[in-house]
Design a protein around this motif. Structure first.
Motif, PDB file in Angstrom:
ATOM      1  N   HIS A  87       7.446 -11.317  40.815  1.00  0.00           N
ATOM      2  CA  HIS A  87       8.394 -10.250  40.471  1.00  0.00           C
ATOM      3  C   HIS A  87       9.798 -10.784  40.726  1.00  0.00           C
ATOM      4  N   HIS A  88      10.801 -10.030  40.282  1.00  0.00           N
ATOM      5  CA  HIS A  88      12.185 -10.485  40.369  1.00  0.00           C
ATOM      6  C   HIS A  88      13.019  -9.621  41.311  1.00  0.00           C
ATOM      7  N   GLY A  89      12.377  -9.105  42.369  1.00  0.00           N
ATOM      8  CA  GLY A  89      13.131  -8.309  43.343  1.00  0.00           C
ATOM      9  C   GLY A  89      13.792  -7.117  42.677  1.00  0.00           C
ATOM     10  N   GLU A  90      15.047  -6.889  43.016  1.00  0.00           N
ATOM     11  CA  GLU A  90      15.784  -5.723  42.495  1.00  0.00           C
ATOM     12  C   GLU A  90      16.248  -5.886  41.049  1.00  0.00           C
ATOM     13  N   LEU A  91      16.076  -7.070  40.488  1.00  0.00           N
ATOM     14  CA  LEU A  91      16.576  -7.312  39.134  1.00  0.00           C
ATOM     15  C   LEU A  91      15.770  -6.577  38.079  1.00  0.00           C
ATOM     16  N   GLU A  92      16.454  -6.158  37.029  1.00  0.00           N
ATOM     17  CA  GLU A  92      15.809  -5.665  35.815  1.00  0.00           C
ATOM     18  C   GLU A  92      15.857  -6.811  34.810  1.00  0.00           C
ATOM     19  N   SER A  93      14.796  -6.946  34.015  1.00  0.00           N
ATOM     20  CA  SER A  93      14.750  -8.002  33.007  1.00  0.00           C
ATOM     21  C   SER A  93      14.433  -7.416  31.643  1.00  0.00           C
ATOM     22  N   ARG A 104       1.080  -8.977  31.482  1.00  0.00           N
ATOM     23  CA  ARG A 104       0.164  -8.284  32.393  1.00  0.00           C
ATOM     24  C   ARG A 104       1.004  -7.860  33.583  1.00  0.00           C
ATOM     25  N   TRP A 105       0.708  -6.680  34.114  1.00  0.00           N
ATOM     26  CA  TRP A 105       1.442  -6.225  35.279  1.00  0.00           C
ATOM     27  C   TRP A 105       0.580  -5.271  36.084  1.00  0.00           C
ATOM     28  N   GLY A 106       1.031  -5.014  37.305  1.00  0.00           N
ATOM     29  CA  GLY A 106       0.329  -4.127  38.220  1.00  0.00           C
ATOM     30  C   GLY A 106      -0.138  -4.886  39.453  1.00  0.00           C
ATOM     31  N   GLU A 107      -0.633  -4.164  40.430  1.00  0.00           N
ATOM     32  CA  GLU A 107      -1.085  -4.791  41.672  1.00  0.00           C
ATOM     33  C   GLU A 107      -2.223  -5.768  41.429  1.00  0.00           C
ATOM     34  N   PRO A 136      10.825  -3.625  34.974  1.00  0.00           N
ATOM     35  CA  PRO A 136      11.578  -2.971  36.045  1.00  0.00           C
ATOM     36  C   PRO A 136      11.591  -3.803  37.334  1.00  0.00           C
ATOM     37  N   PRO A 137      12.463  -3.445  38.279  1.00  0.00           N
ATOM     38  CA  PRO A 137      12.503  -4.145  39.562  1.00  0.00           C
ATOM     39  C   PRO A 137      11.155  -4.080  40.291  1.00  0.00           C
ATOM     40  N   VAL A 139      14.496 -14.448  24.041  1.00  0.00           N
ATOM     41  CA  VAL A 139      15.791 -14.349  24.712  1.00  0.00           C
ATOM     42  C   VAL A 139      15.555 -13.524  25.970  1.00  0.00           C
ATOM     43  N   LEU A 140      16.094 -13.986  27.102  1.00  0.00           N
ATOM     44  CA  LEU A 140      15.965 -13.288  28.379  1.00  0.00           C
ATOM     45  C   LEU A 140      17.321 -12.770  28.826  1.00  0.00           C
ATOM     46  N   VAL A 141      17.340 -11.575  29.398  1.00  0.00           N
ATOM     47  CA  VAL A 141      18.544 -11.024  30.006  1.00  0.00           C
ATOM     48  C   VAL A 141      18.138 -10.409  31.337  1.00  0.00           C
ATOM     49  N   ARG A 142      18.868 -10.764  32.389  1.00  0.00           N
ATOM     50  CA  ARG A 142      18.596 -10.207  33.717  1.00  0.00           C
ATOM     51  C   ARG A 142      19.848  -9.538  34.247  1.00  0.00           C
ATOM     52  N   SER A 143      19.639  -8.536  35.097  1.00  0.00           N
ATOM     53  CA  SER A 143      20.734  -7.691  35.556  1.00  0.00           C
ATOM     54  C   SER A 143      21.568  -8.296  36.680  1.00  0.00           C
TER      55      SER A 143
END
Length: 165
Positions: free
Chosen positions: A72-78, A90-93, A110-111, A129-133
């Motif tokens: 995950h990317h911590g507090e960042l939004e991607s 794929r996502w989730g625990e 999401p963060p 293309v990637l964009v991070r907050s």
């Protein structure tokens, strides 16, 4: 009376007059970014290149069948915009959720969401293309995930992600 000798370049509200809009040509992207085997990232917009304070943007090309480790990317939004190819997220625990995206689709991460990016094509590269907050490259690798569905047979192998025996 206005002081015309005052250098407005030092006034942060006047900075734009000397350092305004910048165009980063597609053939001038910076490959000096964190790299993962099977994945080639290039920065277009970051602090070092343009002085960006709150955003990072660039491109990534992912080889056929390649995938990241769970992270995950911590507090960042991607945001990921698919240019060509077929992306599987794929996502989730336990990576229990899955979605696919194709050319023209946007993916929002999401963060703090544990996720894995996968090139769903066995033959074609995936280009995005990637964009991070934020400007910082926050990546928290998660090694103790017991996925609900076993991953494909192509694995990232690097100092952090060993090949499962």
């Amino acid at each position: 009376m206005a002081d015309h000798n005052h250098d407005n370049a030092h006034d942060p509200h006047e900075h734009w007059k000397h350092h305004g809009v910048q165009v980063i040509k597609g053939d001038r992207l910076d490959p000096n970014t964190a790299q993962t085997p099977g994945m080639f990232r290039q920065a277009a917009i970051n602090h070092a290149r343009v002085g960006a304070q709150k955003i990072w943007a660039g491109t990534v090309s992912i080889q056929p069948n390649a995938k990241t480790g769970v992270h995950h990317h911590g507090e960042l939004e991607s945001v990921i915009y698919v240019i060509r190819g077929k992306a599987r997220m794929r996502w989730g625990e336990r990576l229990e959720f899955v979605a696919e995206a194709g050319p023209g689709d946007f993916i929002y991460v999401p963060p703090f969401v544990p996720h894995q990016e996968i090139n769903a094509s066995p033959n074609d590269p995936l280009e995005c293309v990637l964009v991070r907050s934020d400007n910082e490259a926050v990546v928290v690798n998660i090694t103790d995930v017991d996925p609900v569905e076993q991953p494909e047979e192509v694995y990232w192998i690097d100092p952090i992600h060993k090949h499962p025996e």
